[in-house]
Enzyme design. Structure first.
Site, mmCIF file in Angstrom:
data_model
loop_
_atom_site.group_PDB
_atom_site.id
_atom_site.type_symbol
_atom_site.label_atom_id
_atom_site.label_comp_id
_atom_site.label_asym_id
_atom_site.label_seq_id
_atom_site.Cartn_x
_atom_site.Cartn_y
_atom_site.Cartn_z
ATOM 1 N N MET A 237 0.601 -1.193 0.051
ATOM 2 C CA MET A 237 0.171 0.054 -0.071
ATOM 3 C C MET A 237 0.839 1.286 0.040
ATOM 4 O O MET A 237 0.353 2.144 0.144
ATOM 5 C CB MET A 237 -0.959 0.018 1.048
ATOM 6 C CG MET A 237 -1.975 -1.299 1.282
ATOM 7 S SD MET A 237 -3.401 -0.794 2.029
ATOM 8 C CE MET A 237 -2.739 -0.684 3.873
ATOM 9 N N GLY A 238 1.997 1.082 -0.220
ATOM 10 C CA GLY A 238 2.907 2.272 -0.499
ATOM 11 C C GLY A 238 3.372 2.866 1.057
ATOM 12 O O GLY A 238 3.369 2.412 1.763
ATOM 13 N N LEU B 233 6.840 3.367 1.391
ATOM 14 C CA LEU B 233 7.521 2.531 1.614
ATOM 15 C C LEU B 233 8.487 2.569 2.851
ATOM 16 O O LEU B 233 9.051 3.803 2.928
ATOM 17 C CB LEU B 233 8.209 2.092 0.428
ATOM 18 C CG LEU B 233 7.517 2.074 -0.928
ATOM 19 C CD1 LEU B 233 8.456 1.581 -2.060
ATOM 20 C CD2 LEU B 233 6.376 0.687 -0.882
ATOM 21 N N GLY C 186 10.917 -2.310 5.662
ATOM 22 C CA GLY C 186 9.924 -3.706 5.595
ATOM 23 C C GLY C 186 9.652 -4.206 4.237
ATOM 24 O O GLY C 186 9.923 -5.138 3.748
ATOM 25 N N HIS C 187 9.060 -3.104 3.311
ATOM 26 C CA HIS C 187 8.737 -3.337 2.019
ATOM 27 C C HIS C 187 9.970 -3.661 1.009
ATOM 28 O O HIS C 187 10.052 -4.458 0.315
ATOM 29 C CB HIS C 187 8.072 -1.995 1.438
ATOM 30 C CG HIS C 187 6.803 -1.544 2.315
ATOM 31 N ND1 HIS C 187 6.812 -0.404 2.968
ATOM 32 C CD2 HIS C 187 5.486 -2.509 2.253
ATOM 33 C CE1 HIS C 187 5.569 -0.433 3.169
ATOM 34 N NE2 HIS C 187 4.783 -1.452 2.986
ATOM 35 N N SER D 181 3.765 1.458 7.954
ATOM 36 C CA SER D 181 3.534 2.880 7.375
ATOM 37 C C SER D 181 2.957 3.526 8.329
ATOM 38 O O SER D 181 2.858 4.770 8.348
ATOM 39 C CB SER D 181 2.628 2.816 6.055
ATOM 40 O OG SER D 181 3.499 1.657 4.989
ATOM 41 N N ARG D 182 1.902 2.948 9.308
ATOM 42 C CA ARG D 182 1.034 3.666 10.303
ATOM 43 C C ARG D 182 2.123 4.268 11.356
ATOM 44 O O ARG D 182 1.315 4.916 12.216
ATOM 45 C CB ARG D 182 -0.121 2.878 10.782
ATOM 46 C CG ARG D 182 -0.922 2.445 9.623
ATOM 47 C CD ARG D 182 -2.128 1.558 10.351
ATOM 48 N NE ARG D 182 -3.264 1.819 9.415
ATOM 49 C CZ ARG D 182 -3.728 0.690 8.649
ATOM 50 N NH1 ARG D 182 -2.750 -0.369 8.722
ATOM 51 N NH2 ARG D 182 -4.727 0.644 7.984
HETATM 52 P P1 AMP Z 1 1.321 -2.854 3.722
HETATM 53 O O1 AMP Z 1 1.902 -1.741 2.942
HETATM 54 O O2 AMP Z 1 1.396 -2.288 5.048
HETATM 55 O O3 AMP Z 1 0.051 -3.260 3.195
HETATM 56 O O4 AMP Z 1 2.264 -4.106 3.658
HETATM 57 C C1 AMP Z 1 2.794 -4.445 2.169
HETATM 58 C C2 AMP Z 1 3.490 -5.782 2.447
HETATM 59 O O5 AMP Z 1 4.612 -5.503 3.279
HETATM 60 C C3 AMP Z 1 2.917 -6.873 3.115
HETATM 61 O O6 AMP Z 1 3.037 -8.287 2.811
HETATM 62 C C4 AMP Z 1 3.060 -6.701 4.820
HETATM 63 O O7 AMP Z 1 3.110 -7.865 5.546
HETATM 64 C C5 AMP Z 1 4.779 -6.252 4.425
HETATM 65 N N1 AMP Z 1 5.221 -5.461 5.723
HETATM 66 C C6 AMP Z 1 4.698 -4.386 6.405
HETATM 67 N N2 AMP Z 1 5.429 -4.229 7.441
HETATM 68 C C7 AMP Z 1 6.357 -5.011 7.389
HETATM 69 C C8 AMP Z 1 7.736 -5.127 8.319
HETATM 70 N N3 AMP Z 1 8.039 -4.381 9.209
HETATM 71 N N4 AMP Z 1 8.435 -6.174 8.018
HETATM 72 C C9 AMP Z 1 8.211 -7.047 6.804
HETATM 73 N N5 AMP Z 1 7.037 -7.131 5.881
HETATM 74 C C10 AMP Z 1 6.407 -6.028 6.223
#
Ligand code: AMP
Length: 282
Positions: free
Chosen positions: A21-22, A24, A27-28, A177-178
């Site tokens: 969901m951007g 970034l 983690g992403h 992101s939050r």
């Molecule tokens: P989101 O943008 O939050 O929807 O996350 C997109 C992808 O990144 C999802 O597969 C999440 O599980 C992964 N993700 C988000 N935060 C982390 C993190 N801290 N470590 C590893 N992967 C993450």
């Protein structure tokens, strides 16, 4: 995007896909690097999916920064970056969606009704466009990863699903992101979430195998902080995504809590501990 991905496949190269969901963060970018290790071409999508937000949640204020995302994605080796518009993804509100089944009604799904139907519907649509050989998800969203695996198996989608470890800040806070919503006081308290998980792992290592007792050990850490309101703390069987009466090393200790008005989730695999996760910048 459909043509670009088809072009990769026509050239005989494997394609790995990372949906996000951007806004970034490390983690992403770790997911993108894991993807790159699995395939010579990496595609990433950035789409804040309205279908997975309930009314009153943070869809409108979810952080967005397209220019920064472009630069970060390129730095992590993403070849194809795709940010579809809302109209492109949902020309009209969908009447047909993916039903997550009972695994979608517990834990995160119990607190956020309809969330996983929104997640699985968008993941299926994204897969249909990219048609990747492999897709990488983060263990940070462990129930989402389990449901995507189950959807791929049950609907026969033929995409290999890789789940990558959680990337954390130096004090243990899982990147999200939050996290930008956290003010200084809440940011300080948020480190308690991973400390609660560590307390559960510690009890597991000392021989406790009762799922409820392990969850209680983690919950006790959060209950000591009045400014943290816990949605759930649970010891979960990873495949069926049910409460584990008796824990094994494969079980997941997972929690969701409100810290200063921001809802955060985190989890750890009991047999691996937080050491198995990745430290940002380290
Ligand atoms: P989101 O943008 O939050 O929807 O996350 C997109 C992808 O990144 C999802 O597969 C999440 O599980 C992964 N993700 C988000 N935060 C982390 C993190 N801290 N470590 C590893 N992967 C993450």
């Amino acid at each position: 995007m459909r043509a670009a991905c088809a072009g990769v496949r026509a050239g005989g190269e494997r394609l790995a896909f990372v949906p996000t969901m951007g806004f970034l963060h490390e983690g992403h970018l770790h997911l993108a690097r894991v993807a790159r290790a699995r395939a010579p071409r990496v595609a990433m999508s950035i789409f804040v999916n309205p279908l997975q937000f309930a009314p009153g949640e943070d869809y409108e204020r979810y952080p967005r920064d397209a220019a920064r995302d472009r630069a970060l994605a390129a730095s992590a080796g993403v070849d194809l970056l795709w940010s579809p518009t809302r109209d492109a993804m949902y020309p009209e509100p969908p009447k047909v969606t993916v039903s997550p089944g009972p695994m979608g009604d517990v834990f995160e799904g119990a607190v956020r009704p309809g969330h996983f139907a929104g997640v699985l519907t968008v993941v299926l649509k994204l897969f249909e466009v990219a048609r990747p050989d492999v897709a990488v998800f983060g263990r940070k969203d462990v129930q989402q990863a389990a449901l995507v695996r189950r959807m791929v198996a049950d609907l026969g989608l033929g995409v290999e699903i890789v789940v990558a470890p959680t990337v954390r800040e130096a004090d243990g806070l899982a990147l999200s992101s939050r996290n930008v919503y956290l003010d200084a006081a809440a940011r300080g308290r948020a480190a308690l979430l991973s400390r609660a998980l560590a307390a559960g792992v510690e009890r597991f290592r000392r021989g406790e195998r009762g799922g409820a007792a392990l969850a209680a050990a983690a919950r006790a850490v959060l209950d000591g902080e009045p400014a943290i309101a816990t949605d759930y703390v649970a010891c979960i069987e990873p495949d069926a995504f049910r409460d584990a009466a008796v824990a094994t090393g494969a079980c997941v200790l997972a929690l969701a809590a409100h810290v200063g008005g921001t809802r955060l989730i985190d989890n750890v695999v009991l047999g691996e501990g937080l050491e198995a996760d990745v430290r940002a910048g380290g």
